[in-house]
Design a protein around this motif. Sequence first.
Motif, PDB file in Angstrom:
ATOM      1  N   SER A   7       0.851  -1.190   0.000  1.00  0.00           N
ATOM      2  CA  SER A   7       0.000   0.000   0.000  1.00  0.00           C
ATOM      3  C   SER A   7       0.885   1.238   0.000  1.00  0.00           C
ATOM      4  N   SER A   8       0.265   2.397   0.094  1.00  0.00           N
ATOM      5  CA  SER A   8       1.033   3.640   0.102  1.00  0.00           C
ATOM      6  C   SER A   8       1.393   4.078   1.523  1.00  0.00           C
ATOM      7  N   ILE A   9       1.235   3.188   2.498  1.00  0.00           N
ATOM      8  CA  ILE A   9       1.544   3.502   3.894  1.00  0.00           C
ATOM      9  C   ILE A   9       3.034   3.318   4.149  1.00  0.00           C
ATOM     10  N   SER A  10       3.622   4.297   4.851  1.00  0.00           N
ATOM     11  CA  SER A  10       5.020   4.188   5.259  1.00  0.00           C
ATOM     12  C   SER A  10       5.183   4.827   6.630  1.00  0.00           C
ATOM     13  N   LEU A  11       6.285   4.516   7.271  1.00  0.00           N
ATOM     14  CA  LEU A  11       6.643   5.078   8.572  1.00  0.00           C
ATOM     15  C   LEU A  11       7.917   5.880   8.405  1.00  0.00           C
ATOM     16  N   ILE A  12       7.940   7.093   8.961  1.00  0.00           N
ATOM     17  CA  ILE A  12       9.146   7.918   8.924  1.00  0.00           C
ATOM     18  C   ILE A  12       9.314   8.635  10.261  1.00  0.00           C
ATOM     19  N   GLN A  13      10.539   9.030  10.538  1.00  0.00           N
ATOM     20  CA  GLN A  13      10.799   9.856  11.719  1.00  0.00           C
ATOM     21  C   GLN A  13      10.195  11.239  11.464  1.00  0.00           C
ATOM     22  N   TYR A  14       9.572  11.812  12.495  1.00  0.00           N
ATOM     23  CA  TYR A  14       8.989  13.148  12.393  1.00  0.00           C
ATOM     24  C   TYR A  14      10.083  14.181  12.129  1.00  0.00           C
ATOM     25  N   THR A  15       9.793  15.122  11.224  1.00  0.00           N
ATOM     26  CA  THR A  15      10.639  16.289  11.005  1.00  0.00           C
ATOM     27  C   THR A  15       9.725  17.516  10.970  1.00  0.00           C
ATOM     28  N   GLU A  16      10.308  18.661  11.246  1.00  0.00           N
ATOM     29  CA  GLU A  16       9.556  19.920  11.389  1.00  0.00           C
ATOM     30  C   GLU A  16       8.674  20.282  10.186  1.00  0.00           C
ATOM     31  N   PRO A  17       9.059  19.975   8.931  1.00  0.00           N
ATOM     32  CA  PRO A  17       8.171  20.325   7.822  1.00  0.00           C
ATOM     33  C   PRO A  17       6.764  19.699   7.914  1.00  0.00           C
ATOM     34  N   TYR A  18       6.601  18.647   8.721  1.00  0.00           N
ATOM     35  CA  TYR A  18       5.289  18.014   8.868  1.00  0.00           C
ATOM     36  C   TYR A  18       4.421  18.688   9.930  1.00  0.00           C
ATOM     37  N   LYS A  19       4.962  19.674  10.632  1.00  0.00           N
ATOM     38  CA  LYS A  19       4.219  20.319  11.716  1.00  0.00           C
ATOM     39  C   LYS A  19       2.864  20.871  11.267  1.00  0.00           C
ATOM     40  N   PRO A  20       2.744  21.555  10.118  1.00  0.00           N
ATOM     41  CA  PRO A  20       1.424  22.069   9.721  1.00  0.00           C
ATOM     42  C   PRO A  20       0.345  20.981   9.623  1.00  0.00           C
ATOM     43  N   PHE A  21       0.730  19.785   9.163  1.00  0.00           N
ATOM     44  CA  PHE A  21      -0.228  18.687   9.105  1.00  0.00           C
ATOM     45  C   PHE A  21      -0.680  18.294  10.517  1.00  0.00           C
ATOM     46  N   LEU A  22       0.273  18.251  11.435  1.00  0.00           N
ATOM     47  CA  LEU A  22      -0.043  17.827  12.796  1.00  0.00           C
ATOM     48  C   LEU A  22      -0.804  18.896  13.571  1.00  0.00           C
ATOM     49  N   ASP A  23      -0.645  20.157  13.200  1.00  0.00           N
ATOM     50  CA  ASP A  23      -1.421  21.225  13.845  1.00  0.00           C
ATOM     51  C   ASP A  23      -2.913  21.050  13.581  1.00  0.00           C
ATOM     52  N   ASP A  24      -3.250  20.367  12.507  1.00  0.00           N
ATOM     53  CA  ASP A  24      -4.650  20.161  12.126  1.00  0.00           C
ATOM     54  C   ASP A  24      -5.108  18.724  12.391  1.00  0.00           C
ATOM     55  N   TYR A  25      -4.438  18.030  13.287  1.00  0.00           N
ATOM     56  CA  TYR A  25      -4.695  16.618  13.600  1.00  0.00           C
ATOM     57  C   TYR A  25      -5.808  16.539  14.638  1.00  0.00           C
ATOM     58  N   HIS A  26      -6.826  15.760  14.350  1.00  0.00           N
ATOM     59  CA  HIS A  26      -7.976  15.654  15.257  1.00  0.00           C
ATOM     60  C   HIS A  26      -8.238  14.207  15.637  1.00  0.00           C
ATOM     61  N   LEU A  27      -8.669  14.031  16.887  1.00  0.00           N
ATOM     62  CA  LEU A  27      -9.105  12.731  17.384  1.00  0.00           C
ATOM     63  C   LEU A  27     -10.433  12.912  18.104  1.00  0.00           C
TER      64      LEU A  27
END
Length: 163
Positions: A7-27
């Motif tokens: 599938s298109s799923i992968s695991l990577i170490q977090y880096t700062e460029p991903y912060k905007p995505f995580l700012d909009d993360y909801h549970l």
Amino acid sequence: MTSQQQSSISLIQYTEPYKPFLDDYHLPEEQLMFTMLPIEKIHNPKVTSTSSHVLILDGDRPVGYFTLEDGAKLQKYSDNPRARVLTSFSIESTFQGKGLAKDALTLLPSFVHEELPEVNEIVLGVNQKNVAALNLYIKMGFMDEGEIFEGAKGPQHVLHLYL
């Protein structure tokens, strides 16, 4: 480096460029009683600087998150100095129900082998009330050896994945 399957799923170490995505993360509210939002976990001063913050990507978009912790948190769950404790595992609410958690956990052993080759065990605590998560982890190869940890939010099953 990433771990990836068909599938298109992968695991990577977090880096700062991903912060905007995580700012909009909801549970959903009922899940927040068992976990922490990624940005809160990444900036939590109790998490050691040697812990690994891991993103679950679908293509190039973060859809989930977890931490592989060491230090004092690990010592609550295991005496194995080569273990890490998996915490704050979640799939962002709009992506839940698509098997992404299963896909990510399938990739976990190869990711750990590539990124943390010294690690030979993953441990985690699952709140006894979180039956869906407990069943998922056991289905994905974690073993329940009958250990119970009294966590801040109630009793937790301690599960082990030997690598």
